[in-house]
Write a protein that holds these residues in place. Sequence first.
Motif, PDB file in Angstrom:
ATOM      1  N   TYR A  33     -23.545  53.556  30.972  1.00 23.79           N
ATOM      2  CA  TYR A  33     -23.024  53.527  29.607  1.00 23.79           C
ATOM      3  C   TYR A  33     -24.049  52.897  28.662  1.00 23.79           C
ATOM      4  CZ  TYR A  33     -18.934  53.376  32.697  1.00 23.79           C
ATOM      5  OH  TYR A  33     -18.042  53.606  33.708  1.00 23.79           O
ATOM      6  N   TYR A  35     -23.858  50.994  24.785  1.00 23.95           N
ATOM      7  CA  TYR A  35     -23.067  50.486  23.678  1.00 23.95           C
ATOM      8  C   TYR A  35     -24.030  49.977  22.609  1.00 23.95           C
ATOM      9  CZ  TYR A  35     -18.850  50.567  26.536  1.00 23.95           C
ATOM     10  OH  TYR A  35     -17.789  50.967  27.301  1.00 23.95           O
ATOM     11  N   GLN A  37     -24.417  47.380  19.216  1.00 26.07           N
ATOM     12  CA  GLN A  37     -23.837  46.263  18.476  1.00 26.07           C
ATOM     13  C   GLN A  37     -24.749  45.926  17.303  1.00 26.07           C
ATOM     14  OE1 GLN A  37     -23.654  42.409  20.403  1.00 26.07           O
ATOM     15  NE2 GLN A  37     -21.761  41.895  19.346  1.00 26.07           N
ATOM     16  N   GLN A  42     -18.675  44.240  15.924  1.00 22.88           N
ATOM     17  CA  GLN A  42     -18.184  44.529  17.275  1.00 22.88           C
ATOM     18  C   GLN A  42     -19.076  45.542  17.956  1.00 22.88           C
ATOM     19  OE1 GLN A  42     -14.763  46.160  15.046  1.00 22.88           O
ATOM     20  NE2 GLN A  42     -14.461  47.436  16.842  1.00 22.88           N
ATOM     21  N   MET A  43     -18.957  45.566  19.242  1.00 13.94           N
ATOM     22  CA  MET A  43     -19.702  46.522  20.029  1.00 13.94           C
ATOM     23  C   MET A  43     -19.017  47.873  19.979  1.00 13.94           C
ATOM     24  SD  MET A  43     -21.301  45.237  23.529  1.00 13.94           S
ATOM     25  CE  MET A  43     -20.132  43.920  23.597  1.00 13.94           C
ATOM     26  N   PHE A  45     -18.893  51.903  21.487  1.00 12.61           N
ATOM     27  CA  PHE A  45     -19.254  52.828  22.566  1.00 12.61           C
ATOM     28  C   PHE A  45     -20.153  53.928  22.016  1.00 12.61           C
ATOM     29  CE2 PHE A  45     -18.771  55.403  26.289  1.00 12.61           C
ATOM     30  CZ  PHE A  45     -18.591  56.702  25.853  1.00 12.61           C
ATOM     31  N   ASN A  48     -21.246  57.749  27.843  1.00 14.75           N
ATOM     32  CA  ASN A  48     -21.281  57.452  29.265  1.00 14.75           C
ATOM     33  C   ASN A  48     -21.813  58.658  30.028  1.00 14.75           C
ATOM     34  OD1 ASN A  48     -19.003  59.031  29.199  1.00 14.75           O
ATOM     35  ND2 ASN A  48     -17.603  57.432  29.821  1.00 14.75           N
ATOM     36  N   PHE A  91     -26.677  47.771  24.358  1.00 16.20           N
ATOM     37  CA  PHE A  91     -26.299  47.263  25.667  1.00 16.20           C
ATOM     38  C   PHE A  91     -26.090  48.420  26.633  1.00 16.20           C
ATOM     39  CE2 PHE A  91     -25.664  42.778  25.058  1.00 16.20           C
ATOM     40  CZ  PHE A  91     -25.452  42.647  23.698  1.00 16.20           C
ATOM     41  N   ASN A 102     -12.223  50.114  37.291  1.00 14.25           N
ATOM     42  CA  ASN A 102     -13.658  49.870  37.348  1.00 14.25           C
ATOM     43  C   ASN A 102     -14.007  48.650  36.509  1.00 14.25           C
ATOM     44  OD1 ASN A 102     -13.162  51.085  34.824  1.00 14.25           O
ATOM     45  ND2 ASN A 102     -15.303  51.639  34.668  1.00 14.25           N
ATOM     46  N   THR A 103     -14.990  47.932  36.949  1.00 17.70           N
ATOM     47  CA  THR A 103     -15.511  46.806  36.180  1.00 17.70           C
ATOM     48  C   THR A 103     -16.897  47.176  35.709  1.00 17.70           C
ATOM     49  OG1 THR A 103     -14.254  45.185  37.442  1.00 17.70           O
ATOM     50  CG2 THR A 103     -16.173  44.385  36.238  1.00 17.70           C
ATOM     51  N   LEU A 104     -17.116  47.057  34.405  1.00 19.30           N
ATOM     52  CA  LEU A 104     -18.439  47.341  33.871  1.00 19.30           C
ATOM     53  C   LEU A 104     -19.283  46.081  33.910  1.00 19.30           C
ATOM     54  CD1 LEU A 104     -16.942  49.877  32.759  1.00 19.30           C
ATOM     55  CD2 LEU A 104     -18.374  49.658  30.719  1.00 19.30           C
ATOM     56  N   TYR A 105     -20.511  46.248  34.306  1.00 19.43           N
ATOM     57  CA  TYR A 105     -21.472  45.152  34.279  1.00 19.43           C
ATOM     58  C   TYR A 105     -22.511  45.472  33.217  1.00 19.43           C
ATOM     59  CZ  TYR A 105     -19.309  43.544  38.539  1.00 19.43           C
ATOM     60  OH  TYR A 105     -18.385  43.094  39.451  1.00 19.43           O
ATOM     61  N   PHE A 106     -22.733  44.494  32.350  1.00 15.63           N
ATOM     62  CA  PHE A 106     -23.610  44.715  31.203  1.00 15.63           C
ATOM     63  C   PHE A 106     -24.974  44.061  31.388  1.00 15.63           C
ATOM     64  CE2 PHE A 106     -21.121  46.649  27.768  1.00 15.63           C
ATOM     65  CZ  PHE A 106     -19.854  46.611  28.317  1.00 15.63           C
ATOM     66  N   GLY A 107     -25.973  44.688  30.806  1.00 19.91           N
ATOM     67  CA  GLY A 107     -27.279  44.061  30.685  1.00 19.91           C
ATOM     68  C   GLY A 107     -27.301  43.105  29.513  1.00 19.91           C
ATOM     69  N   ALA A 108     -28.425  42.451  29.338  1.00 22.13           N
ATOM     70  CA  ALA A 108     -28.565  41.447  28.276  1.00 22.13           C
ATOM     71  C   ALA A 108     -28.839  42.081  26.922  1.00 22.13           C
ATOM     72  CB  ALA A 108     -29.674  40.469  28.625  1.00 22.13           C
TER      73      ALA A 108
ATOM     74  N   GLN B  33     -10.643  44.123  29.655  1.00 22.76           N
ATOM     75  CA  GLN B  33     -11.711  43.259  30.155  1.00 22.76           C
ATOM     76  C   GLN B  33     -12.020  42.208  29.098  1.00 22.76           C
ATOM     77  OE1 GLN B  33     -15.046  45.138  32.183  1.00 22.76           O
ATOM     78  NE2 GLN B  33     -13.919  47.066  32.307  1.00 22.76           N
ATOM     79  N   SER B  42     -26.474  37.770  25.930  1.00 27.49           N
ATOM     80  CA  SER B  42     -26.076  38.334  27.226  1.00 27.49           C
ATOM     81  C   SER B  42     -24.568  38.344  27.361  1.00 27.49           C
ATOM     82  CB  SER B  42     -26.680  37.514  28.361  1.00 27.49           C
ATOM     83  OG  SER B  42     -28.077  37.564  28.303  1.00 27.49           O
ATOM     84  N   ASN B  45     -19.115  39.092  32.402  1.00 24.76           N
ATOM     85  CA  ASN B  45     -17.743  39.491  32.693  1.00 24.76           C
ATOM     86  C   ASN B  45     -16.913  38.263  33.013  1.00 24.76           C
ATOM     87  OD1 ASN B  45     -19.589  41.807  33.695  1.00 24.76           O
ATOM     88  ND2 ASN B  45     -17.614  42.756  33.406  1.00 24.76           N
ATOM     89  N   GLY B 100     -12.942  44.613  20.725  1.00 23.66           N
ATOM     90  CA  GLY B 100     -12.563  43.894  19.531  1.00 23.66           C
ATOM     91  C   GLY B 100     -13.804  43.337  18.853  1.00 23.66           C
ATOM     92  N   LYS B 101     -13.597  42.687  17.714  1.00 22.93           N
ATOM     93  CA  LYS B 101     -14.729  42.165  16.953  1.00 22.93           C
ATOM     94  C   LYS B 101     -15.190  40.808  17.459  1.00 22.93           C
ATOM     95  CE  LYS B 101     -13.917  44.751  12.755  1.00 22.93           C
ATOM     96  NZ  LYS B 101     -13.655  44.743  11.297  1.00 22.93           N
TER      97      LYS B 101
END
Lengths: 115, 109
Positions: A33, A35, A37, A42-43, A45, A48, A91, A102-108, B33, B42, B45, B100-101
């Motif tokens: 994915y 994203y 910001q 807000q972030m 989408f 994907n 991101f 599912n759990t998303l894991y994000f980069g920095a 989440q 960074s 989760n 959300g924001k």
Amino acid sequence: GPKVLQIPSHQIIDMGQMVTLNCDPVSNHLYFYWYKQILGQQMEFLVNFYNGKVMEKSKLFKDQFSVERPDGSYFTLKIQPTALEDSAVYFCASSSTGGSQNTLYFGAGTRLSVL
Amino acid sequence: GDKVKQSPSALSLQEGTNSALRCNFSIAATTVQWFLQNPRGSLMNLFYLVPGTKENGRLKSAFDSKESYSTLHIRDAQLEDSGTYFCAAEGGSNAKLTFGKGTKLSVKS
């Protein structure tokens, strides 16, 4: 925990140039994915990607944007040509499964500054 | 309007106190989440929730899909809890999260 790496952390380019943002997802993940910001907001989408294809994209994913993951290497976001409004932090995220559970894991994030 | 509304937008806490953050959804959220974005940007989760509650140390989160909201409770706030907390809801296929924001939390000694 699982880590998503994004390279570079900061990219400065001139408007109209091409830029490629790189993401090294969690090794056994299959869904990827992007994203966006904008500072202080807000972030949102963007897109994907699964099995070599875009599954879903938002209105923010302009025609100048493209994604690919050639041969299991980096998952990339390419912007060509860039515009001033593309300045933001991008991101990357990955997950082992798609849809629910599912759990998303994000980069920095990669901070893109278009001048 | 915003599909995911977070409140408050900003919060200042004294070290050692408790507080709660909230997200209200105008979409039919199936999972939620919570993330903490640190001052460097960074994302970490915190929780992945189906309807119900989860607890991890000083954090506890609940998601009520019928009433369309989720909460994040912080107990005994510490300085390292400072950052921006985002909730994100998944409301359909393809794992698209709507964020959300954020709530910007500052914990002071």
